[in-house]
Motif scaffolding. Structure first.
Motif, PDB file in Angstrom:
ATOM      1  N   ASP A 121     -12.912  28.265  45.141  1.00  0.00           N
ATOM      2  CA  ASP A 121     -13.686  27.177  44.554  1.00  0.00           C
ATOM      3  C   ASP A 121     -12.930  26.394  43.496  1.00  0.00           C
ATOM      4  N   GLY A 122     -11.806  26.913  42.999  1.00  0.00           N
ATOM      5  CA  GLY A 122     -11.016  26.187  42.011  1.00  0.00           C
ATOM      6  C   GLY A 122     -11.658  26.067  40.649  1.00  0.00           C
TER       7      GLY A 122
ATOM      8  N   ARG B 254      -0.087  21.448  40.004  1.00  0.00           N
ATOM      9  CA  ARG B 254      -0.056  21.957  38.619  1.00  0.00           C
ATOM     10  C   ARG B 254      -0.758  21.044  37.621  1.00  0.00           C
ATOM     11  N   GLU B 255      -0.656  19.732  37.850  1.00  0.00           N
ATOM     12  CA  GLU B 255      -1.195  18.796  36.853  1.00  0.00           C
ATOM     13  C   GLU B 255      -2.701  18.963  36.669  1.00  0.00           C
ATOM     14  N   ASP B 256      -3.439  19.181  37.773  1.00  0.00           N
ATOM     15  CA  ASP B 256      -4.905  19.284  37.709  1.00  0.00           C
ATOM     16  C   ASP B 256      -5.386  20.717  37.822  1.00  0.00           C
ATOM     17  N   LEU B 257      -4.502  21.674  37.525  1.00  0.00           N
ATOM     18  CA  LEU B 257      -4.819  23.085  37.731  1.00  0.00           C
ATOM     19  C   LEU B 257      -6.016  23.538  36.887  1.00  0.00           C
ATOM     20  N   PHE B 258      -6.158  22.992  35.692  1.00  0.00           N
ATOM     21  CA  PHE B 258      -7.198  23.447  34.763  1.00  0.00           C
ATOM     22  C   PHE B 258      -8.373  22.470  34.684  1.00  0.00           C
ATOM     23  N   LYS B 259      -8.469  21.548  35.661  1.00  0.00           N
ATOM     24  CA  LYS B 259      -9.579  20.588  35.675  1.00  0.00           C
ATOM     25  C   LYS B 259     -10.597  20.992  36.744  1.00  0.00           C
TER      26      LYS B 259
ATOM     27  N   ILE C  89     -12.594  27.341  33.913  1.00  0.00           N
ATOM     28  CA  ILE C  89     -13.493  28.107  33.034  1.00  0.00           C
ATOM     29  C   ILE C  89     -12.676  28.860  31.991  1.00  0.00           C
ATOM     30  N   CYS C  90     -11.571  29.476  32.416  1.00  0.00           N
ATOM     31  CA  CYS C  90     -10.716  30.218  31.479  1.00  0.00           C
ATOM     32  C   CYS C  90     -10.122  29.278  30.429  1.00  0.00           C
ATOM     33  N   ALA C  91      -9.651  28.105  30.865  1.00  0.00           N
ATOM     34  CA  ALA C  91      -9.078  27.142  29.922  1.00  0.00           C
ATOM     35  C   ALA C  91     -10.122  26.685  28.907  1.00  0.00           C
ATOM     36  N   LEU C  92     -11.366  26.507  29.369  1.00  0.00           N
ATOM     37  CA  LEU C  92     -12.446  26.095  28.467  1.00  0.00           C
ATOM     38  C   LEU C  92     -12.776  27.202  27.476  1.00  0.00           C
ATOM     39  N   ARG C  93     -12.760  28.461  27.941  1.00  0.00           N
ATOM     40  CA  ARG C  93     -12.990  29.589  27.016  1.00  0.00           C
ATOM     41  C   ARG C  93     -11.897  29.612  25.937  1.00  0.00           C
ATOM     42  N   ALA C  94     -10.651  29.410  26.343  1.00  0.00           N
ATOM     43  CA  ALA C  94      -9.549  29.405  25.383  1.00  0.00           C
ATOM     44  C   ALA C  94      -9.725  28.283  24.366  1.00  0.00           C
ATOM     45  N   ASP C  95     -10.138  27.105  24.838  1.00  0.00           N
ATOM     46  CA  ASP C  95     -10.342  25.976  23.939  1.00  0.00           C
ATOM     47  C   ASP C  95     -11.457  26.258  22.936  1.00  0.00           C
ATOM     48  N   LYS C  96     -12.514  26.931  23.362  1.00  0.00           N
ATOM     49  CA  LYS C  96     -13.610  27.265  22.438  1.00  0.00           C
ATOM     50  C   LYS C  96     -13.151  28.223  21.348  1.00  0.00           C
ATOM     51  N   MET C  97     -12.078  28.985  21.615  1.00  0.00           N
ATOM     52  CA  MET C  97     -11.518  29.880  20.586  1.00  0.00           C
ATOM     53  C   MET C  97     -10.489  29.169  19.714  1.00  0.00           C
ATOM     54  N   GLY C  98     -10.300  27.870  19.937  1.00  0.00           N
ATOM     55  CA  GLY C  98      -9.290  27.146  19.178  1.00  0.00           C
ATOM     56  C   GLY C  98      -7.893  27.379  19.713  1.00  0.00           C
TER      57      GLY C  98
ATOM     58  N   PRO D 261       6.104  26.314  32.560  1.00  0.00           N
ATOM     59  CA  PRO D 261       6.863  25.533  33.544  1.00  0.00           C
ATOM     60  C   PRO D 261       8.261  26.086  33.792  1.00  0.00           C
ATOM     61  N   THR D 262       8.728  26.991  32.923  1.00  0.00           N
ATOM     62  CA  THR D 262      10.084  27.514  33.082  1.00  0.00           C
ATOM     63  C   THR D 262      10.154  28.609  34.148  1.00  0.00           C
ATOM     64  N   VAL D 263       8.998  29.157  34.530  1.00  0.00           N
ATOM     65  CA  VAL D 263       8.973  30.200  35.558  1.00  0.00           C
ATOM     66  C   VAL D 263       8.888  29.526  36.925  1.00  0.00           C
ATOM     67  N   THR D 264       9.946  29.636  37.713  1.00  0.00           N
ATOM     68  CA  THR D 264      10.008  28.973  39.016  1.00  0.00           C
ATOM     69  C   THR D 264       9.787  29.931  40.170  1.00  0.00           C
ATOM     70  N   ARG D 265       9.955  31.225  39.922  1.00  0.00           N
ATOM     71  CA  ARG D 265       9.704  32.236  40.961  1.00  0.00           C
ATOM     72  C   ARG D 265       8.464  33.027  40.553  1.00  0.00           C
ATOM     73  N   GLY D 266       7.375  32.826  41.269  1.00  0.00           N
ATOM     74  CA  GLY D 266       6.120  33.443  40.872  1.00  0.00           C
ATOM     75  C   GLY D 266       5.356  32.522  39.926  1.00  0.00           C
ATOM     76  N   THR D 267       4.435  33.112  39.188  1.00  0.00           N
ATOM     77  CA  THR D 267       3.569  32.339  38.288  1.00  0.00           C
ATOM     78  C   THR D 267       3.450  33.071  36.951  1.00  0.00           C
ATOM     79  N   SER D 268       3.388  32.293  35.851  1.00  0.00           N
ATOM     80  CA  SER D 268       3.219  32.879  34.516  1.00  0.00           C
ATOM     81  C   SER D 268       2.232  32.021  33.726  1.00  0.00           C
ATOM     82  N   PHE D 269       1.110  32.634  33.328  1.00  0.00           N
ATOM     83  CA  PHE D 269       0.100  31.956  32.511  1.00  0.00           C
ATOM     84  C   PHE D 269       0.203  32.447  31.078  1.00  0.00           C
ATOM     85  N   ILE D 270       0.066  31.516  30.112  1.00  0.00           N
ATOM     86  CA  ILE D 270       0.164  31.845  28.683  1.00  0.00           C
ATOM     87  C   ILE D 270      -1.170  31.532  28.013  1.00  0.00           C
TER      88      ILE D 270
END
Length: 486
Positions: free
Chosen positions: A446-447, A429-434, A452-461, A468-477
C-alpha cells in the motif's frame, strides 16, 4: 541651518527606508539560502541565513531569526557537517546569534555566543575570520566597559601584521578598524581604536626611518581636527530653540511613519498566520475524512471472506489509512516527556521479534546499541519494527540486516536499519515518504508504512531519511532530538 535640517531629514528618511525594506531583504536572503543549502554550499548559506536573521530582527521577529539559524545547524548536522570538519559556517551562524542578543540587550547570552565564535574561529584558522572575531570581541568589551580586554583584542589584531613587519598592512588594518567603528556608530570603539592607532604609529616611527607613517599620522590628525571643527560648528547651530523644535517635529513625523509601517507589518503577519491556520484546518479535515472512511469501511469488510488475499490487503490498507490520520492528528511530542532507555535490551527485544521471520541464512545483528538514550520509546519502537519488517521481507537468503545506534551529539540520537536486499530504485526515492503519491495495486503493497513512520519521526521533532550513500541494499536513518531548540 537649512543644510543641517536637510541632513537630518535625509538620515530620518534613510532609517524609515531600512524598516520598509526589511521584508524585501528577508525574501532575498531566504531565496539565496534555500538555493545554497540545496547545492550544499554551507558557507554562503550561513551568511545568507545571518542576513535573513538580521531582517527578522529588524521586524522584531527574534523567534523566527533563532529558528532559521537552528534550522541550518540541524541540516548540517544531519548531513554530517560538524564544526570540526567545516567550522566557518558555524562561526557565521554563531555570530548572527551574538548580534541578535546584542540587539536584544542580553549581554550574558551575547558573551556566551562570543565565546563560541572564538572556538570556531580557532578551528577555521582563517585570517579574515580571526580579524572579524577580534573586532567583534573589542566592540563587545568596550560596550561593557571592559576596556583592557578590548585593547588586548585590538593589539592581537595588529600584531598579526607587526609579526611580519608589514607596517603598511598594519596601518591599513587600523584605518579599516576606525572606519568600521564609525560605520557602526560605536563612539567608544572609535575612541579606543584611534588612541591605539596613535600609540602604535608613534612606536613605529621610532624604529622606522620611512616618513610615510608620519605623513599618515599628520593626515589623520588634520582629519580629526577638521572633524572637531565641524562638530563645534554643528553644536553652535543646533543650540537654538528653533532647531530643537524642528527636530521634535521631525521625530514626531518619523514616529508616525514608523508606526504606519509597523502596523502594515503586523497586518501582513496576521494574514500569514491566518493562512497557516487555514492550512491546519484543511489538514484536520483531511485527517477526519480519512478516519471516517477507515471507520465506515470496516463493517463492510468484516462481511467479506477473511481468507481472500484481496480482502486481507484491503483490510490492511484501511487500517493504515486510519493509523495515518491518527498520527497526523497527534500533537507534537514534548522532549521533556521522553524517558531514559537502556538501549541493549530495548533493541534486542525488537530484533528477537523478527528473527523467526528471516529467510534461510539471513543474520540480524546489533551494532553500538549499548548505553542509555532519552527517547520516546513506544514511537521509536513502532518505527524500527516497520523498518525491520521491510528488511526481513526483502533480504534474500544468506543476507544481512543490521540495527545500529549512533550518538551524534548531546541531544541527537540515530537508529540505523541496513539490509543487503535489492535496494530502492532511484526513481522511487524522491516520493518514498509521501502518502498517496501514486496509484498502485494494494495487493503489491500500500505504500503507507514509510510515510506513517516519517510522520511519527516528525512528531518527535526528528526525521526519517534514506541514506543516499548506500548503493548496495537499503539503509534508513531515524534521527531523534531531545532538545526543543534543535
Amino acid at each position: 541651518m537649512r543644510r543641517l535640517l536637510t541632513i537630518l531629514l535625509a538620515l530620518t528618511t534613510g532609517v524609515l527606508a531600512v524598516m520598509a525594506d526589511a521584508q524585501a531583504d528577508f525574501s532575498k536572503h531566504i531565496k539565496a539560502y534555500n538555493s545554497q543549502v540545496a547545492s550544499r554550499q554551507y558557507l554562503p548559506a550561513a551568511k545568507s541565513a545571518a542576513g535573513a536573521a538580521q531582517a527578522c530582527a529588524a521586524a522584531k521577529n527574534y523567534d523566527g531569526a533563532f529558528k532559521l539559524l537552528s534550522g541550518l545547524d540541524k541540516i548540517m548536522a544531519e548531513r554530517k557537517v560538524s564544526p570540526d570538519s567545516l567550522p566557518a559556517p558555524y562561526y557565521y551562524t554563531a555570530k548572527a546569534r551574538y548580534e541578535l542578543y546584542q540587539h536584544m540587550h542580553n549581554t550574558a547570552q551575547a558573551e556566551a555566543w562570543l565565546k563560541r565564535m572564538a572556538t570556531y574561529a580557532r578551528k577555521a584558522d582563517s585570517r579574515d575570520i580571526t580579524s572579524d572575531m577580534l573586532f567583534c570581541e573589542a566592540q563587545f568589551y568596550y560596550s561593557v566597559d571592559r576596556t583592557e580586554q578590548g585593547d588586548r583584542c585590538i593589539a592581537r589584531l595588529i600584531r598579526q601584521y607587526d609579526s611580519s613587519t608589514d607596517y603598511k598592512a598594519a596601518d591599513k588594518a587600523y584605518k579599516a578598524l576606525i572606519e568600521r567603528a564609525v560605520a557602526s556608530n560605536d563612539a567608544a570603539l572609535v575612541e579606543h581604536t584611534y588612541e591605539s592607532y596613535m600609540h602604535w604609529s608613534d612606536s613605529i616611527e621610532a624604529v622606522n626611518a620611512d616618513t610615510e607613517l608620519g605623513k599618515v599620522k599628520k593626515e589623520m590628525a588634520d582629519t580629526v581636527a577638521e572633524m572637531e571643527q565641524m562638530d563645534h560648528t554643528i553644536a553652535k547651530r543646533t543650540g537654538t530653540m528653533v532647531t530643537f523644535i524642528t527636530l521634535f517635529v521631525i521625530a514626531v513625523g518619523a514616529l508616525a511613519i514608523g508606526a504606519l509601517l509597523y502596523w502594515r507589518i503586523i497586518i501582513k503577519n496576521r494574514r500569514m498566520r491566518r493562512r497557516a491556520e487555514e492550512a491546519d484546518a484543511r489538514n484536520a479535515a483531511k485527517s477526519a475524512m480519512l478516519q471516517n472512511m477507515s471507520t465506515s469501511l470496516k463493517p463492510a469488510l468484516d462481511k467479506l471472506d477473511p481468507d481472500n488475499p484481496a480482502v486481507q490487503s484491503l483490510r490492511g490498507y484501511v487500517s493504515k489509512v486510519g493509523t495515518l490520520s491518527e498520527v497526523e492528528a497527534m500533537e507534537p511530542k514534548d522532549p521533556a516527556t521522553f524517558e531514559n532507555v537502556n538501549l541493549e535490551p530495548f533493541c534486542r527485544s525488537i530484533a528477537d521479534e523478527f528473527r523467526p521471520m528471516l529467510r534461510k541464512g539471513v543474520t540480524l545483528v546489533l551494532d553500538g546499541t549499548r548505553g542509555w538514550a532519552k527517547i520516546d520509546a513506544p514511537e521509536v519502537q513502532k518505527i524500527l519494527e516497520h523498518l525491520l519488517d521491510n528488511a526481513a521481507k526483502f533480504t534474500p537468503e544468506g543476507g544481512k540486516i543490521t540495527l545500529a545506534y549512533r550518538k551524534r551529539g548531546a541531544t541527537t540520537h540515530q537508529f540505523i536499519v541496513t539490509d543487503s536486499g535489492p535496494g530502492i530504485p532511484e526513481e522511487e526515492r524522491e516520493d518514498l515518504f509521501k502518502a498517496f503519491n501514486a496509484s498502485r495495486d494494494i495487493t503489491d503493497g500500500d505504500g503507507l508504512g514509510l510515510p506513517i513512520c516519517a510522520l511519527r519521526a516528525d512528531k518527535m521533532g526528528g526525521s526519517l531519511t534514506l541514506d543516499p550513500t548506500v548503493t548496495r541494499g537499503t539503509s534508513f536513518i531515524l534521527t531523534v532530538h531531545t532538545d526543543n531548540h534543535i
